[in-house]
Motif scaffolding. Structure first.
Motif, PDB file in Angstrom:
ATOM      1  N   LEU A 142       0.825  -1.206   0.000  1.00 46.35           N
ATOM      2  CA  LEU A 142       0.000   0.000   0.000  1.00 46.35           C
ATOM      3  C   LEU A 142       0.860   1.259   0.000  1.00 46.35           C
ATOM      4  O   LEU A 142       0.499   2.267  -0.610  1.00 46.35           O
ATOM      5  CB  LEU A 142      -0.929  -0.013   1.223  1.00 46.35           C
ATOM      6  N   ARG A 143       1.975   1.192   0.687  1.00 43.97           N
ATOM      7  CA  ARG A 143       2.883   2.340   0.729  1.00 43.97           C
ATOM      8  C   ARG A 143       3.414   2.671  -0.663  1.00 43.97           C
ATOM      9  O   ARG A 143       3.665   3.833  -0.988  1.00 43.97           O
ATOM     10  CB  ARG A 143       4.040   2.027   1.683  1.00 43.97           C
ATOM     11  N   ALA A 144       3.559   1.651  -1.496  1.00 49.83           N
ATOM     12  CA  ALA A 144       4.088   1.857  -2.854  1.00 49.83           C
ATOM     13  C   ALA A 144       3.016   2.309  -3.844  1.00 49.83           C
ATOM     14  O   ALA A 144       3.334   2.652  -4.983  1.00 49.83           O
ATOM     15  CB  ALA A 144       4.727   0.560  -3.358  1.00 49.83           C
ATOM     16  N   SER A 145       1.766   2.342  -3.416  1.00 53.49           N
ATOM     17  CA  SER A 145       0.671   2.700  -4.322  1.00 53.49           C
ATOM     18  C   SER A 145       0.587   4.210  -4.523  1.00 53.49           C
ATOM     19  O   SER A 145       0.654   4.988  -3.568  1.00 53.49           O
ATOM     20  CB  SER A 145      -0.658   2.179  -3.768  1.00 53.49           C
ATOM     21  N   ASP A 146       0.409   4.611  -5.776  1.00 55.40           N
ATOM     22  CA  ASP A 146       0.234   6.037  -6.094  1.00 55.40           C
ATOM     23  C   ASP A 146      -1.240   6.438  -6.093  1.00 55.40           C
ATOM     24  O   ASP A 146      -1.576   7.620  -6.188  1.00 55.40           O
ATOM     25  CB  ASP A 146       0.812   6.342  -7.487  1.00 55.40           C
ATOM     26  N   ASP A 147      -2.145   5.442  -6.007  1.00 55.24           N
ATOM     27  CA  ASP A 147      -3.576   5.705  -6.140  1.00 55.24           C
ATOM     28  C   ASP A 147      -4.280   5.913  -4.811  1.00 55.24           C
ATOM     29  O   ASP A 147      -5.453   6.264  -4.777  1.00 55.24           O
ATOM     30  CB  ASP A 147      -4.265   4.534  -6.875  1.00 55.24           C
ATOM     31  N   LEU A 148      -3.558   5.690  -3.709  1.00 57.99           N
ATOM     32  CA  LEU A 148      -4.185   5.749  -2.396  1.00 57.99           C
ATOM     33  C   LEU A 148      -3.502   6.757  -1.492  1.00 57.99           C
ATOM     34  O   LEU A 148      -2.293   6.962  -1.578  1.00 57.99           O
ATOM     35  CB  LEU A 148      -4.135   4.375  -1.717  1.00 57.99           C
ATOM     36  N   ASN A 149      -4.305   7.355  -0.612  1.00 61.93           N
ATOM     37  CA  ASN A 149      -3.772   8.191   0.454  1.00 61.93           C
ATOM     38  C   ASN A 149      -3.590   7.276   1.669  1.00 61.93           C
ATOM     39  O   ASN A 149      -4.443   7.198   2.548  1.00 61.93           O
ATOM     40  CB  ASN A 149      -4.745   9.330   0.758  1.00 61.93           C
ATOM     41  N   PHE A 150      -2.457   6.561   1.679  1.00 59.10           N
ATOM     42  CA  PHE A 150      -2.244   5.548   2.705  1.00 59.10           C
ATOM     43  C   PHE A 150      -1.661   6.178   3.957  1.00 59.10           C
ATOM     44  O   PHE A 150      -0.635   6.858   3.907  1.00 59.10           O
ATOM     45  CB  PHE A 150      -1.326   4.440   2.181  1.00 59.10           C
ATOM     46  N   GLY A 151      -2.312   5.922   5.088  1.00 60.93           N
ATOM     47  CA  GLY A 151      -1.894   6.545   6.347  1.00 60.93           C
ATOM     48  C   GLY A 151      -1.224   5.617   7.326  1.00 60.93           C
ATOM     49  O   GLY A 151      -1.069   5.973   8.494  1.00 60.93           O
ATOM     50  N   GLY A 152      -0.832   4.421   6.875  1.00 52.87           N
ATOM     51  CA  GLY A 152      -0.146   3.487   7.770  1.00 52.87           C
ATOM     52  C   GLY A 152      -1.113   2.728   8.662  1.00 52.87           C
ATOM     53  O   GLY A 152      -2.189   2.336   8.244  1.00 52.87           O
ATOM     54  N   TYR A 153      -0.715   2.548   9.919  1.00 57.83           N
ATOM     55  CA  TYR A 153      -1.522   1.777  10.871  1.00 57.83           C
ATOM     56  C   TYR A 153      -2.465   2.687  11.655  1.00 57.83           C
ATOM     57  O   TYR A 153      -2.169   3.867  11.889  1.00 57.83           O
ATOM     58  CB  TYR A 153      -0.629   1.061  11.883  1.00 57.83           C
ATOM     59  N   VAL A 154      -3.568   2.105  12.107  1.00 57.07           N
ATOM     60  CA  VAL A 154      -4.452   2.793  13.051  1.00 57.07           C
ATOM     61  C   VAL A 154      -4.829   1.788  14.135  1.00 57.07           C
ATOM     62  O   VAL A 154      -5.091   0.617  13.852  1.00 57.07           O
ATOM     63  CB  VAL A 154      -5.715   3.363  12.360  1.00 57.07           C
ATOM     64  N   GLU A 155      -4.794   2.227  15.383  1.00 54.68           N
ATOM     65  CA  GLU A 155      -5.204   1.378  16.494  1.00 54.68           C
ATOM     66  C   GLU A 155      -6.715   1.502  16.693  1.00 54.68           C
ATOM     67  O   GLU A 155      -7.330   2.513  16.347  1.00 54.68           O
ATOM     68  CB  GLU A 155      -4.480   1.782  17.767  1.00 54.68           C
ATOM     69  N   ALA A 156      -7.306   0.457  17.268  1.00 58.17           N
ATOM     70  CA  ALA A 156      -8.761   0.412  17.429  1.00 58.17           C
ATOM     71  C   ALA A 156      -9.292   1.585  18.255  1.00 58.17           C
ATOM     72  O   ALA A 156     -10.382   2.105  17.978  1.00 58.17           O
ATOM     73  CB  ALA A 156      -9.169  -0.912  18.072  1.00 58.17           C
ATOM     74  N   ASN A 157      -8.509   2.047  19.249  1.00 58.84           N
ATOM     75  CA  ASN A 157      -8.987   3.138  20.098  1.00 58.84           C
ATOM     76  C   ASN A 157      -8.995   4.485  19.378  1.00 58.84           C
ATOM     77  O   ASN A 157      -9.573   5.451  19.874  1.00 58.84           O
ATOM     78  CB  ASN A 157      -8.153   3.228  21.384  1.00 58.84           C
ATOM     79  N   ARG A 158      -8.345   4.573  18.206  1.00 55.89           N
ATOM     80  CA  ARG A 158      -8.337   5.818  17.433  1.00 55.89           C
ATOM     81  C   ARG A 158      -9.384   5.825  16.322  1.00 55.89           C
ATOM     82  O   ARG A 158      -9.661   6.862  15.742  1.00 55.89           O
ATOM     83  CB  ARG A 158      -6.946   6.036  16.815  1.00 55.89           C
ATOM     84  N   VAL A 159      -9.972   4.662  16.037  1.00 60.97           N
ATOM     85  CA  VAL A 159     -10.980   4.594  14.970  1.00 60.97           C
ATOM     86  C   VAL A 159     -12.186   5.499  15.266  1.00 60.97           C
ATOM     87  O   VAL A 159     -12.629   6.247  14.389  1.00 60.97           O
ATOM     88  CB  VAL A 159     -11.421   3.138  14.729  1.00 60.97           C
ATOM     89  N   PRO A 160     -12.742   5.488  16.509  1.00 63.04           N
ATOM     90  CA  PRO A 160     -13.885   6.365  16.775  1.00 63.04           C
ATOM     91  C   PRO A 160     -13.577   7.842  16.625  1.00 63.04           C
ATOM     92  O   PRO A 160     -14.485   8.650  16.418  1.00 63.04           O
ATOM     93  CB  PRO A 160     -14.258   6.028  18.235  1.00 63.04           C
TER      94      PRO A 160
END
Length: 343
Positions: free
Chosen positions: A199-217
């Motif tokens: 995903l990091r190598a993709s030019d088509d996505l705004n990839f933000g890395g990892y997200v922890e479950a407590n930050r999803v809300p």
């Protein structure tokens, strides 16, 4: 636009689905519904519809119903006259642009793959659903593919990004993140790490890395990607926490007259808050990666949730999300083929 609706699925069956269909037709004047199920059960519920709406609801008789306790794949294969199977066959044949059911999740996923068919290049489908968070967050997968390969997570990311751009009309490029057990790059298992690098190598996505479950809300990501096991656990945790908090608020209010008086003052705000976290507002989950708009409504759905699920199908078709997904997947396949040639 014709949407096929399974009238017999879910906890409430036709008693919820039929009023929901009427409500959906009232909202969209160009919407037609193929309402599939036992004709003798369905038709009395349609007497409440006015003439202009009733003329756009076409009842298709189905002799069988998929039971939630049956083997999903077996039920889809063997019950060819079930309301769910007929709805999906209408999508496959082009008679309907999409279908909606509140029946068994497993059967809907099986029907999406075996009847509607996967999109070319898609390895596994994923269930995508909007979470009731600070801002809309699209979770994919919420239960269709329990164990994933890196390829599946990459494809979920592409499809989730298209959904947020084209169906939810997000003004900026959707931030796509992988659900993980930490934000550091040393976190995650082999599958997550391999997907991250692709995903990091993709030019088509705004990839933000990892997200922890407590930050999803908190809305740290617009699209949260994970395997179906993790996604379903997260979804059920959300539902349980919301139910717990509602009960806790009610219990606290009952503890004193002062709390009751304060609750009266806060009632309009609390009502708006309740609406924001109500699953019925979001309608249903889109089965991403199949060759049509297949929407899974919650099993407990009542009429408003059914109407909103039909609205999800309507928006999916109207905004041409399926074609956009096809284009993005085709581009990804071309890139993979080019990389393999270079190697």
């Amino acid at each position: 636009m014709i949407i096929a609706v399974d009238a017999m699925g879910g906890d409430h069956g036709a008693s919820a689905v039929c009023p929901g269909v009427i409500e959906a037709c009232n909202r969209n004047s160009d919407l037609e519904i193929a309402l599939i199920g036992d004709k003798t059960v369905i038709e009395p519920y349609l007497d409440k519809a006015d003439g202009s709406v009733r003329s756009r609801i076409h009842v298709v008789h189905a002799e069988e119903v998929v039971d939630p306790n049956e083997s999903p794949a077996k039920a889809i294969r063997c019950k060819k006259h079930s309301s769910m199977r007929i709805a999906m066959e209408m999508v496959r044949s082009g008679e309907a642009k999409g279908c909606v059911s509140s029946g068994s999740t497993g059967a809907i996923v099986a029907g999406g793959v075996l009847v509607v068919g996967r999109l070319k290049g898609i390895d596994r489908p994923g269930l995508g659903i909007l979470l009731p968070t600070k801002k809309p967050v699209f979770l994919l997968d919420a239960g269709a593919t329990v164990r994933c390969k890196p390829l599946n997570l990459v494809q979920f990311s592409l499809m989730g990004s298209v959904y947020m751009k084209d169906v939810e009309k997000l003004s900026s490029s959707p931030r796509v993140c992988l659900l993980s057990n930490g934000s550091e790059e040393i976190k995650g298992d082999d599958v997550i790490v391999a997907a991250r690098e692709r995903l990091r190598a993709s030019d088509d996505l705004n990839f933000g890395g990892y997200v922890e479950a407590n930050r999803v809300p908190m809305g740290d990501a617009d699209v949260v990607v994970c395997d179906g096991f993790s996604g379903n656990v997260m979804l059920k945790s959300f539902e349980g926490l919301i139910k717990f908090c509602r009960g806790l608020v009610k219990e606290t209010i009952q503890e004193s007259w002062l709390a009751k008086a304060g609750a009266l003052l806060l009632y309009p705000s609390m009502k708006r808050l309740g609406a924001r976290v109500d699953y019925q507002r979001y309608g249903g989950s889109a089965l991403m990666g199949v060759n049509g708009a297949v929407i899974k409504a919650h099993g407990r759905s009542k009429a408003p949730a059914i109407a909103n699920a039909i609205g999800v199908a309507y928006s999916f078709v109207e905004r041409n999300a399926l074609e956009r997904i096809r284009e993005d997947i085709a581009q990804e396949l071309e890139k993979v083929a080019a990389e393999e040639t270079l190697c």
